[in-house]
Design an enzyme around this catalytic site. Structure first.
Site, mmCIF file in Angstrom:
data_model
loop_
_atom_site.group_PDB
_atom_site.id
_atom_site.type_symbol
_atom_site.label_atom_id
_atom_site.label_comp_id
_atom_site.label_asym_id
_atom_site.label_seq_id
_atom_site.Cartn_x
_atom_site.Cartn_y
_atom_site.Cartn_z
ATOM 1 N N SER A 87 -2.549 -2.685 -2.045
ATOM 2 C CA SER A 87 -1.258 -2.830 -1.362
ATOM 3 C C SER A 87 -1.334 -3.084 0.142
ATOM 4 N N THR A 132 7.094 -7.146 -4.157
ATOM 5 C CA THR A 132 7.346 -6.998 -2.724
ATOM 6 C C THR A 132 8.180 -8.151 -2.163
ATOM 7 N N ASP A 133 8.842 -7.884 -1.039
ATOM 8 C CA ASP A 133 9.581 -8.980 -0.377
ATOM 9 C C ASP A 133 8.632 -9.961 0.317
ATOM 10 N N GLU A 134 7.344 -9.574 0.459
ATOM 11 C CA GLU A 134 6.410 -10.443 1.194
ATOM 12 C C GLU A 134 6.158 -11.768 0.481
ATOM 13 N N TYR A 157 -2.675 -10.766 0.384
ATOM 14 C CA TYR A 157 -1.925 -9.764 -0.394
ATOM 15 C C TYR A 157 -0.688 -10.391 -1.017
ATOM 16 N N ALA A 159 0.060 -13.486 -1.491
ATOM 17 C CA ALA A 159 -0.269 -14.555 -2.450
ATOM 18 C C ALA A 159 -0.623 -13.944 -3.802
ATOM 19 N N SER A 160 -1.353 -12.811 -3.770
ATOM 20 C CA SER A 160 -1.736 -12.181 -5.052
ATOM 21 C C SER A 160 -0.514 -11.581 -5.748
ATOM 22 N N LYS A 161 0.412 -11.012 -4.977
ATOM 23 C CA LYS A 161 1.631 -10.460 -5.594
ATOM 24 C C LYS A 161 2.512 -11.600 -6.115
ATOM 25 N N ASN A 186 9.776 -2.754 3.027
ATOM 26 C CA ASN A 186 8.819 -1.693 3.411
ATOM 27 C C ASN A 186 9.340 -0.298 3.078
ATOM 28 N N PRO A 212 -2.051 2.012 17.701
ATOM 29 C CA PRO A 212 -2.337 0.573 17.765
ATOM 30 C C PRO A 212 -1.146 -0.272 17.325
ATOM 31 N N TYR A 214 0.203 -4.043 16.859
ATOM 32 C CA TYR A 214 -0.323 -5.407 16.774
ATOM 33 C C TYR A 214 0.519 -6.359 17.626
ATOM 34 N N HIS A 291 0.165 -12.937 10.993
ATOM 35 C CA HIS A 291 1.170 -11.857 10.939
ATOM 36 C C HIS A 291 2.586 -12.397 10.706
HETATM 37 P P1 NAD Z 1 -0.575 2.362 -3.018
HETATM 38 O O1 NAD Z 1 -1.697 1.568 -2.460
HETATM 39 O O2 NAD Z 1 -0.133 3.607 -2.323
HETATM 40 O O3 NAD Z 1 -0.890 2.801 -4.528
HETATM 41 C C1 NAD Z 1 -1.457 1.906 -5.448
HETATM 42 C C2 NAD Z 1 -1.919 2.718 -6.636
HETATM 43 O O4 NAD Z 1 -2.490 1.799 -7.586
HETATM 44 C C3 NAD Z 1 -3.007 3.745 -6.300
HETATM 45 O O5 NAD Z 1 -2.720 4.976 -6.927
HETATM 46 C C4 NAD Z 1 -4.280 3.129 -6.869
HETATM 47 O O6 NAD Z 1 -5.232 4.099 -7.292
HETATM 48 C C5 NAD Z 1 -3.738 2.330 -8.041
HETATM 49 N N1 NAD Z 1 -4.615 1.194 -8.396
HETATM 50 C C6 NAD Z 1 -5.142 0.274 -7.557
HETATM 51 N N2 NAD Z 1 -5.909 -0.598 -8.243
HETATM 52 C C7 NAD Z 1 -5.842 -0.219 -9.545
HETATM 53 C C8 NAD Z 1 -6.413 -0.723 -10.744
HETATM 54 N N3 NAD Z 1 -7.224 -1.792 -10.730
HETATM 55 N N4 NAD Z 1 -6.123 -0.115 -11.900
HETATM 56 C C9 NAD Z 1 -5.313 0.985 -11.938
HETATM 57 N N5 NAD Z 1 -4.765 1.521 -10.824
HETATM 58 C C10 NAD Z 1 -5.025 0.927 -9.646
HETATM 59 O O7 NAD Z 1 0.634 1.332 -3.171
HETATM 60 P P2 NAD Z 1 2.194 1.557 -3.009
HETATM 61 O O8 NAD Z 1 2.547 1.373 -1.595
HETATM 62 O O9 NAD Z 1 2.570 2.796 -3.718
HETATM 63 O O10 NAD Z 1 2.736 0.294 -3.814
HETATM 64 C C11 NAD Z 1 2.967 0.361 -5.210
HETATM 65 C C12 NAD Z 1 3.490 -0.985 -5.691
HETATM 66 O O11 NAD Z 1 4.697 -1.316 -5.013
HETATM 67 C C13 NAD Z 1 2.537 -2.150 -5.421
HETATM 68 O O12 NAD Z 1 2.602 -3.017 -6.510
HETATM 69 C C14 NAD Z 1 3.094 -2.807 -4.161
HETATM 70 O O13 NAD Z 1 2.770 -4.174 -4.138
HETATM 71 C C15 NAD Z 1 4.572 -2.572 -4.358
HETATM 72 N N6 NAD Z 1 5.365 -2.487 -3.123
HETATM 73 C C16 NAD Z 1 4.990 -1.642 -2.101
HETATM 74 C C17 NAD Z 1 5.800 -1.533 -0.971
HETATM 75 C C18 NAD Z 1 5.459 -0.601 0.168
HETATM 76 O O14 NAD Z 1 6.120 -0.628 1.208
HETATM 77 N N7 NAD Z 1 4.456 0.266 0.037
HETATM 78 C C19 NAD Z 1 6.964 -2.298 -0.873
HETATM 79 C C20 NAD Z 1 7.305 -3.162 -1.928
HETATM 80 C C21 NAD Z 1 6.499 -3.227 -3.046
HETATM 81 O O1 DAU Z 2 7.330 -5.553 2.859
HETATM 82 C C1 DAU Z 2 6.761 -4.789 1.831
HETATM 83 C C2 DAU Z 2 5.311 -4.503 2.154
HETATM 84 O O2 DAU Z 2 5.303 -3.512 3.179
HETATM 85 C C3 DAU Z 2 4.523 -4.017 0.935
HETATM 86 O O3 DAU Z 2 4.498 -5.028 -0.031
HETATM 87 C C4 DAU Z 2 3.096 -3.633 1.354
HETATM 88 O O4 DAU Z 2 2.404 -3.108 0.239
HETATM 89 C C5 DAU Z 2 3.188 -2.583 2.442
HETATM 90 O O5 DAU Z 2 1.894 -2.243 2.890
HETATM 91 C C6 DAU Z 2 4.030 -3.089 3.622
HETATM 92 O O6 DAU Z 2 3.363 -4.164 4.303
HETATM 93 P P1 DAU Z 2 3.328 -4.282 5.901
HETATM 94 O O7 DAU Z 2 2.187 -5.117 6.307
HETATM 95 O O8 DAU Z 2 4.667 -4.666 6.420
HETATM 96 O O9 DAU Z 2 3.082 -2.715 6.274
HETATM 97 P P2 DAU Z 2 2.165 -2.034 7.393
HETATM 98 O O10 DAU Z 2 2.567 -0.606 7.480
HETATM 99 O O11 DAU Z 2 0.731 -2.359 7.225
HETATM 100 O O12 DAU Z 2 2.662 -2.758 8.735
HETATM 101 C C7 DAU Z 2 4.017 -2.678 9.166
HETATM 102 C C8 DAU Z 2 4.124 -3.478 10.460
HETATM 103 O O13 DAU Z 2 3.397 -2.791 11.490
HETATM 104 C C9 DAU Z 2 3.504 -4.868 10.377
HETATM 105 O O14 DAU Z 2 4.279 -5.771 11.132
HETATM 106 C C10 DAU Z 2 2.132 -4.694 10.988
HETATM 107 C C11 DAU Z 2 2.343 -3.604 12.036
HETATM 108 N N1 DAU Z 2 1.194 -2.719 12.293
HETATM 109 C C12 DAU Z 2 0.551 -2.146 11.231
HETATM 110 C C13 DAU Z 2 -0.540 -1.319 11.423
HETATM 111 C C14 DAU Z 2 -1.278 -0.724 10.254
HETATM 112 C C15 DAU Z 2 0.800 -2.434 13.600
HETATM 113 O O15 DAU Z 2 1.410 -2.944 14.572
HETATM 114 N N2 DAU Z 2 -0.274 -1.618 13.789
HETATM 115 C C16 DAU Z 2 -0.972 -1.046 12.772
HETATM 116 O O16 DAU Z 2 -1.963 -0.323 13.029
#
Ligand code: NAD
Ligand code: DAU
Length: 350
Positions: A87, A132-134, A157, A159-161, A186, A212, A214, A291
């Site tokens: 993720s 995800t919205d990405e 990321y 692209a894979s989703k 997010n 940090p 970015y 970014h």
């Molecule tokens: P996370 O990284 O916290 O958790 C991912 C979980 O998947 C972990 O428990 C990990 O052990 C498990 N996992 C990873 N690879 C695996 C595999 N090969 N087989 C079985 N389990 C595996 O992620 P998250 O933030 O909880 O996101 C969950 C889902 O929601 C993802 O699909 C992500 O793309 C989506 N999503 C996340 C966000 C966000 O802001 N975090 C927003 C929108 C969508």
């Molecule tokens: O939009 C949904 C996505 O939100 C999910 O699909 C992803 O799984 C989840 O990780 C999240 O992605 P982001 O890249 O938006 O989240 P992240 O917390 O990594 O970063 C949020 C913003 O903050 C982004 O613009 C990058 C910036 N950032 C992030 C980190 C880790 C910083 O400026 N400094 C940092 O150290």
């Protein structure tokens, strides 16, 4: 039991909230949590439900065809809610293949296992893919992502989703599988792994370490409290229409630097520090490659058609989140030891 639901990725951040909601709210369902327990998976997230009679944990990798087959048979799985994924965008930049393996190959493997097991009556079973919205790319000139917005993923990321979303829809079209997809903005809240912006800043402020940011901190994200996402998943699972997509968002856009400033102010107050102390930790660092500038979800469809909307205001959610981290030092200590520190030092070149 009326349903036996396989929730993948249930030991992760969002998955653990979804598992807990379903186990408690639906005692008539059997909830099977399948998770490989990668660095992001943590059974400590599930303490509240580990003894529940309608809950089972299976440690397994979605890339493993044989294990998936056995789990579908063993638990007579009726529906899937698929959250397992790699993720973190920054990790996808250094290791894209890991994202292809889990997010693309793993998802197709899971689709195959479900299709094979449900083959006699595919229309009676739901495959719900959480995305995800990405996938919609980056907004530069205003506007919002709608369910009809063309895909334009910009990071390995996303692209894979995007690929996994396309496979789910292709299985619906080709094999007539019953599917729904939701694309969410997010999330933030308890149990968020501290590689992500909000928990990383809370952790670093507490330890007087640099924050940090970015680039110039001007990138914009729409933030939703994780329990509201879990409620939305519950709504889509039970009321979503076959073949549909639902955008989920917080109607809550913030520039990164404004979030970091808000966290600094709240933490100064909670830790009894002088106003302005934590702000001094803000450090502008090299920007993330490629970014995305802004994500903004239009969540009108789920609001109007299914009656879901966020329950918490952002400031309220942030308070709950900070308090959770301050009260769960042991959780933070466990997840930030060893591999986390190595990742952190390498990524931020300490
Ligand atoms: P996370 O990284 O916290 O958790 C991912 C979980 O998947 C972990 O428990 C990990 O052990 C498990 N996992 C990873 N690879 C695996 C595999 N090969 N087989 C079985 N389990 C595996 O992620 P998250 O933030 O909880 O996101 C969950 C889902 O929601 C993802 O699909 C992500 O793309 C989506 N999503 C996340 C966000 C966000 O802001 N975090 C927003 C929108 C969508
Ligand atoms: O939009 C949904 C996505 O939100 C999910 O699909 C992803 O799984 C989840 O990780 C999240 O992605 P982001 O890249 O938006 O989240 P992240 O917390 O990594 O970063 C949020 C913003 O903050 C982004 O613009 C990058 C910036 N950032 C992030 C980190 C880790 C910083 O400026 N400094 C940092 O150290």
């Amino acid at each position: 039991m009326s349903k036996s639901i396989l929730i993948t990725g249930g030991a992760g951040f969002i998955g653990s909230h979804v598992v807990q909601l379903f186990v408690v709210k639906y005692p008539e369902y059997k909830i099977v949590n399948l998770d490989a327990l990668t660095y992001a998976g943590n059974l400590e997230n599930l303490k509240a439900v580990e003894g529940a009679s309608n809950y089972v944990f299976e440690k397994a990798d979605i890339q493993d065809e044989e294990i998936l087959k056995a789990i579908f048979e063993k638990h007579n799985i009726t529906d899937v809610i698929h959250l397992a994924a790699e993720s973190h965008v920054d990790r996808s930049i250094t290791d894209p293949l890991a994202f292809v393996k889990t997010n693309v190959f793993g998802t197709v493997n899971l689709l195959n296992a479900a299709k094979e097991f449900w083959k006699e009556n595919l229309a009676d079973h739901l495959f719900y893919h959480v995305s995800t919205d990405e996938v919609y790319g980056s907004l530069h000139d205003g506007g919002f992502f709608l369910e009809t917005t063309s895909y334009d993923p910009q990071s390995p990321y996303s692209a894979s989703k995007a690929a996994s979303d396309h496979f789910v829809r292709a299985y619906a079209n080709t094999y007539k599988m019953k599917t729904v997809v939701s694309n969410c903005s997010n999330n933030y809240g308890p149990n968020h792994f501290p590689e992500k912006l909000i928990p990383l800043c809370i952790h670093n402020i507490k330890n007087n370490r640099p924050l940090p940011v970015y680039g110039k901190g001007e990138n914009v994200r729409d933030w939703l409290f994780v329990k509201d996402h879990a409620r939305a998943i519950d709504t889509v699972f039970h009321q979503g229409k076959d073949g549909e997509t639902y955008n989920i968002g917080g109607f809550n856009e913030w520039k990164n630097i404004d979030i970091v400033n808000l966290l600094c102010a709240k933490m100064d107050e909670k830790l009894g520090r002088e106003v302005g102390t934590s702000e001094k930790l803000i450090t502008y660092v090299k920007d993330r490659a490629g970014h995305d500038l802004r994500y903004a979800i239009d969540a009108t469809k789920i609001q109007k058609e299914l009656g879901w909307e966020p329950s918490l205001q952002f400031e309220e959610g942030i308070e709950i989140t900070i308090d959770w981290y301050l009260n769960n030092q042991e959780w933070l200590d466990h997840v930030t030891s060893g591999a986390y520190q190595e990742y952190y030092d390498k990524h931020y070149e300490a």
